[in-house]
Design an enzyme around this catalytic site. Structure first.
Site, PDB file in Angstrom:
ATOM      1  N   SER A 211       0.565  -1.302  -0.167  1.00 49.08           N
ATOM      2  CA  SER A 211       0.078  -0.235   0.292  1.00 49.08           C
ATOM      3  C   SER A 211       0.841   1.278   0.417  1.00 49.08           C
ATOM      4  O   SER A 211       1.408   1.372  -0.523  1.00 49.08           O
ATOM      5  CB  SER A 211      -1.084  -0.052   0.854  1.00 49.08           C
ATOM      6  OG  SER A 211      -1.643   0.782   1.202  1.00 49.08           O
ATOM      7  N   LYS A 215       4.108   1.926  -2.497  1.00 49.27           N
ATOM      8  CA  LYS A 215       5.010   2.726  -3.048  1.00 49.27           C
ATOM      9  C   LYS A 215       6.027   3.392  -2.671  1.00 49.27           C
ATOM     10  O   LYS A 215       7.338   3.418  -3.082  1.00 49.27           O
ATOM     11  CB  LYS A 215       3.801   4.638  -2.549  1.00 49.27           C
ATOM     12  CG  LYS A 215       2.012   3.938  -2.997  1.00 49.27           C
ATOM     13  CD  LYS A 215       1.717   5.847  -2.794  1.00 49.27           C
ATOM     14  CE  LYS A 215       0.404   5.487  -1.934  1.00 49.27           C
ATOM     15  NZ  LYS A 215      -0.572   4.803  -2.536  1.00 49.27           N
ATOM     16  N   GLN A 257      -8.215   7.001  -6.932  1.00 47.07           N
ATOM     17  CA  GLN A 257      -6.641   7.810  -6.016  1.00 47.07           C
ATOM     18  C   GLN A 257      -5.965   8.061  -7.635  1.00 47.07           C
ATOM     19  O   GLN A 257      -5.311   7.749  -8.458  1.00 47.07           O
ATOM     20  CB  GLN A 257      -5.549   7.252  -5.670  1.00 47.07           C
ATOM     21  CG  GLN A 257      -5.144   8.463  -4.201  1.00 47.07           C
ATOM     22  CD  GLN A 257      -4.146   7.651  -2.943  1.00 47.07           C
ATOM     23  OE1 GLN A 257      -3.821   6.011  -3.406  1.00 47.07           O
ATOM     24  NE2 GLN A 257      -3.796   8.247  -2.675  1.00 47.07           N
ATOM     25  N   GLU A 265      -3.130  14.504   0.399  1.00 50.59           N
ATOM     26  CA  GLU A 265      -3.512  13.547   1.956  1.00 50.59           C
ATOM     27  C   GLU A 265      -2.415  13.251   2.190  1.00 50.59           C
ATOM     28  O   GLU A 265      -2.624  13.007   3.341  1.00 50.59           O
ATOM     29  CB  GLU A 265      -4.096  12.095   0.999  1.00 50.59           C
ATOM     30  CG  GLU A 265      -4.255  10.805   2.306  1.00 50.59           C
ATOM     31  CD  GLU A 265      -4.507   9.548   1.727  1.00 50.59           C
ATOM     32  OE1 GLU A 265      -5.067   9.305   0.157  1.00 50.59           O
ATOM     33  OE2 GLU A 265      -4.437   8.863   2.000  1.00 50.59           O
ATOM     34  N   TRP A 308      -9.976   1.895  -6.062  1.00 47.67           N
ATOM     35  CA  TRP A 308      -9.164   3.186  -5.287  1.00 47.67           C
ATOM     36  C   TRP A 308      -7.289   3.195  -6.240  1.00 47.67           C
ATOM     37  O   TRP A 308      -6.521   3.742  -5.866  1.00 47.67           O
ATOM     38  CB  TRP A 308      -9.057   3.282  -4.343  1.00 47.67           C
ATOM     39  CG  TRP A 308      -8.854   4.990  -3.193  1.00 47.67           C
ATOM     40  CD1 TRP A 308      -7.236   4.559  -2.348  1.00 47.67           C
ATOM     41  CD2 TRP A 308      -9.042   5.848  -3.865  1.00 47.67           C
ATOM     42  NE1 TRP A 308      -6.939   5.169  -2.291  1.00 47.67           N
ATOM     43  CE2 TRP A 308      -8.151   6.741  -2.513  1.00 47.67           C
ATOM     44  CE3 TRP A 308      -9.633   6.428  -3.607  1.00 47.67           C
ATOM     45  CZ2 TRP A 308      -8.232   7.789  -2.819  1.00 47.67           C
ATOM     46  CZ3 TRP A 308      -9.906   7.505  -4.300  1.00 47.67           C
ATOM     47  CH2 TRP A 308      -9.000   8.597  -3.563  1.00 47.67           C
ATOM     48  N   HIS A 344      -7.766  -5.842   0.949  1.00 50.75           N
ATOM     49  CA  HIS A 344      -5.810  -4.665   0.510  1.00 50.75           C
ATOM     50  C   HIS A 344      -4.849  -5.565   1.883  1.00 50.75           C
ATOM     51  O   HIS A 344      -4.728  -5.802   3.198  1.00 50.75           O
ATOM     52  CB  HIS A 344      -5.979  -4.001   1.109  1.00 50.75           C
ATOM     53  CG  HIS A 344      -5.377  -2.457   0.655  1.00 50.75           C
ATOM     54  ND1 HIS A 344      -4.857  -2.934  -0.117  1.00 50.75           N
ATOM     55  CD2 HIS A 344      -4.346  -1.428   1.833  1.00 50.75           C
ATOM     56  CE1 HIS A 344      -4.121  -1.145  -0.429  1.00 50.75           C
ATOM     57  NE2 HIS A 344      -3.498  -0.945   0.677  1.00 50.75           N
TER      58      HIS A 344
HETATM   59  C1  MCU Z   1      -2.463   2.738  -1.550  1.00 49.54           C
HETATM   60  O1  MCU Z   1      -2.060   2.933  -0.195  1.00 49.54           O
HETATM   61  C2  MCU Z   1      -2.750   3.919   0.628  1.00 49.54           C
HETATM   62  C3  MCU Z   1      -3.875   5.124  -0.233  1.00 49.54           C
HETATM   63  O2  MCU Z   1      -2.664   5.625  -1.521  1.00 49.54           O
HETATM   64  C4  MCU Z   1      -3.982   5.936   0.413  1.00 49.54           C
HETATM   65  O3  MCU Z   1      -5.245   6.853  -0.049  1.00 49.54           O
HETATM   66  C5  MCU Z   1      -4.764   5.676   1.841  1.00 49.54           C
HETATM   67  O4  MCU Z   1      -5.712   5.689   2.524  1.00 49.54           O
HETATM   68  O5  MCU Z   1      -4.383   4.418   2.136  1.00 49.54           O
HETATM   69  C6  MCU Z   1      -3.675   3.182   1.652  1.00 49.54           C
HETATM   70  C7  MCU Z   1      -3.488   2.351   2.140  1.00 49.54           C
HETATM   71  O6  MCU Z   1      -1.708   3.037   2.852  1.00 49.54           O
HETATM   72  O7  MCU Z   1      -3.276   1.869   3.038  1.00 49.54           O
HETATM   73  C8  MCU Z   1      -2.872   1.034   3.481  1.00 49.54           C
END
Ligand code: MCU
Length: 394
Positions: A211, A215, A257, A265, A308, A344
């Site tokens: 997640s 990145k 997103q 964010e 997302w 996720h």
């Molecule tokens: C997928 O990673 C992120 C996402 O970019 C955000 O918008 C969301 O708030 O959180 C995701 C994440 O890190 O989930 C654990």
């Protein structure tokens, strides 16, 4: 709705529990051509045309082009990656390496936990987990936990400037959190190189994270050439997705997103990026080019079909990234696998054999082939996102 998805993703706890450096490549005299300006385009930028207009026709031209691409990423999106500092020292004790870095009269220290495997042979290959790993542990491979939040905070947009990286380089340093994490992982690798008692083979290092930390894993692999295998997991927008494709998906009504959302964010990207986040057509880079910074090293991109994250964007973007691997004659060093129908950051067992094949080839010295892995439940016509052709480089 968009925020609901975002909150849902946030609610899922993170399951926490390398070649020449960039600077050396910059020293080779390659870089953004003076007078370069990018002509705005909704299509993904051509990897095979240099900033001075020269077409890339040979594999030998790639390292120089990659250096340009890295500089473009740093200038427009990631912020400046500082070179190796004047002093890095390390001590190892009882499964923990303590790293001390000094630069410009300031000093920081951080520790990373090392878990060695019950099988295999020391010095061990290792996967560095950005905030931990969410992929299954791999036989014979150590795990090292990198505290990315301590290096550069990711609490909110206003976190920029908070964390050890900024203690050293000042709160107005342009690096986004993901770039600061890449710098920190580089110092961790410096420390592992200095410390044989840690029992880690620094020629066999992977990086992973899920997640937001996925990145980070992607950008660590792109900026640190000592990473042999990069495994970003469900990184979505800001990772495996392309800004432009996500924007076009958003325009088509998807709950996805985008760059415009991401800069509000969190602090993952440089303040330099803010000016481009709502006009991604003006960016001379997009995330297919992250693959161009990692090639020919191993890259296995894991994705999910959550809206997302942008399943069409991650699939299309990385299919274009894979073109660079193909042009460089190493298509099997790149894998993409998008399997949906699970929560996720929960790794589905159907991806296990492809992951193991990459680990075996790049971390365990296996001779087996990964094959060309390009699996996705999303079907994407990449020709609608590019206006160039990938050459077979000689
Ligand atoms: C997928 O990673 C992120 C996402 O970019 C955000 O918008 C969301 O708030 O959180 C995701 C994440 O890190 O989930 C654990």
């Amino acid at each position: 709705m968009k925020y609901l998805s975002s909150i849902l993703l946030l609610a899922i706890p993170a399951i926490a529990t390398p070649s020449p450096t960039l600077t050396e490549r910059q020293d080779a005299g390659c870089g953004i051509a003076s007078g370069y300006s990018f002509k705005s385009s909704a299509k993904l930028p051509d990897p095979f045309t240099s900033t001075n207009g020269t077409k890339i026709t040979t594999k030998a031209q790639w390292p120089c082009r990659a250096q340009e691409i890295s500089q473009l990423f740093q200038k427009y999106e990631l912020g400046t990656l500082p070179p190796k500092p004047s002093s890095v020292t390390a001590t190892y004790s009882a499964g923990s390496i303590k790293v001390t870095v000094s630069d410009g009269g300031k000093s920081i220290s951080f520790s990373a936990k090392i878990s060695t495997p019950s099988s295999g042979k020391a010095p061990y290959p290792a996967i560095i987990g950005i905030g931990g790993v969410s992929i299954p542990s791999q036989a014979g491979v150590a795990t090292i936990t990198f505290d990315n939040d301590g290096m550069a905070a990711q609490q909110s947009k206003s976190s920029h400037g908070t964390g050890l990286f900024f203690t050293l380089y000042g709160s107005s340093a342009t690096a986004g959190a993901t770039t600061a994490w890449a710098w920190g992982v580089s110092r961790l690798i410096d420390a592992l190189e200095l410390t044989p008692s840690a029992n880690i083979d620094t020629t066999k290092l992977g990086v992973s994270g899920c997640s937001r930390n996925g990145k980070g894993a992607f950008i660590v692999g792109a900026l640190e050439p000592r990473i042999a295998l990069t495994i970003p997991q469900e990184s979505g927008s800001g990772g495996a997705a392309c800004w432009r494709i996500s924007d076009s998906q958003k325009a088509a009504g998807k709950n996805i997103q985008t760059a415009g959302e991401i800069i509000g964010e969190n602090a993952w990207f440089s303040p330099n990026f803010n000016a481009y986040a709502t006009k991604t057509s003006d960016l001379p880079v997009d995330h297919h080019l992250l693959a161009g910074l990692i090639v020919p090293r191993g890259l296995f991109v894991i994705e999910n079909d959550i809206d997302w994250l942008g399943p069409v964007s991650t699939t299309g973007c990385q299919e274009v990234g894979q073109m660079i691997y193909k042009s460089m004659g190493v298509p099997e060093n790149f894998g993409f696998s998008l399997v949906g129908g699970h929560s996720h950051c929960q790794f589905p067992s159907s991806q296990a054999s492809d992951l193991s094949a990459f680990v075996s080839k790049f971390l365990l010295g296996g001779s087996g082939s990964t094959g060309v892995v390009a699996k996705s439940s999303a079907t994407v016509d990449t020709s609608s996102y590019i206006d160039w052709a990938a050459p077979a480089l000689t």
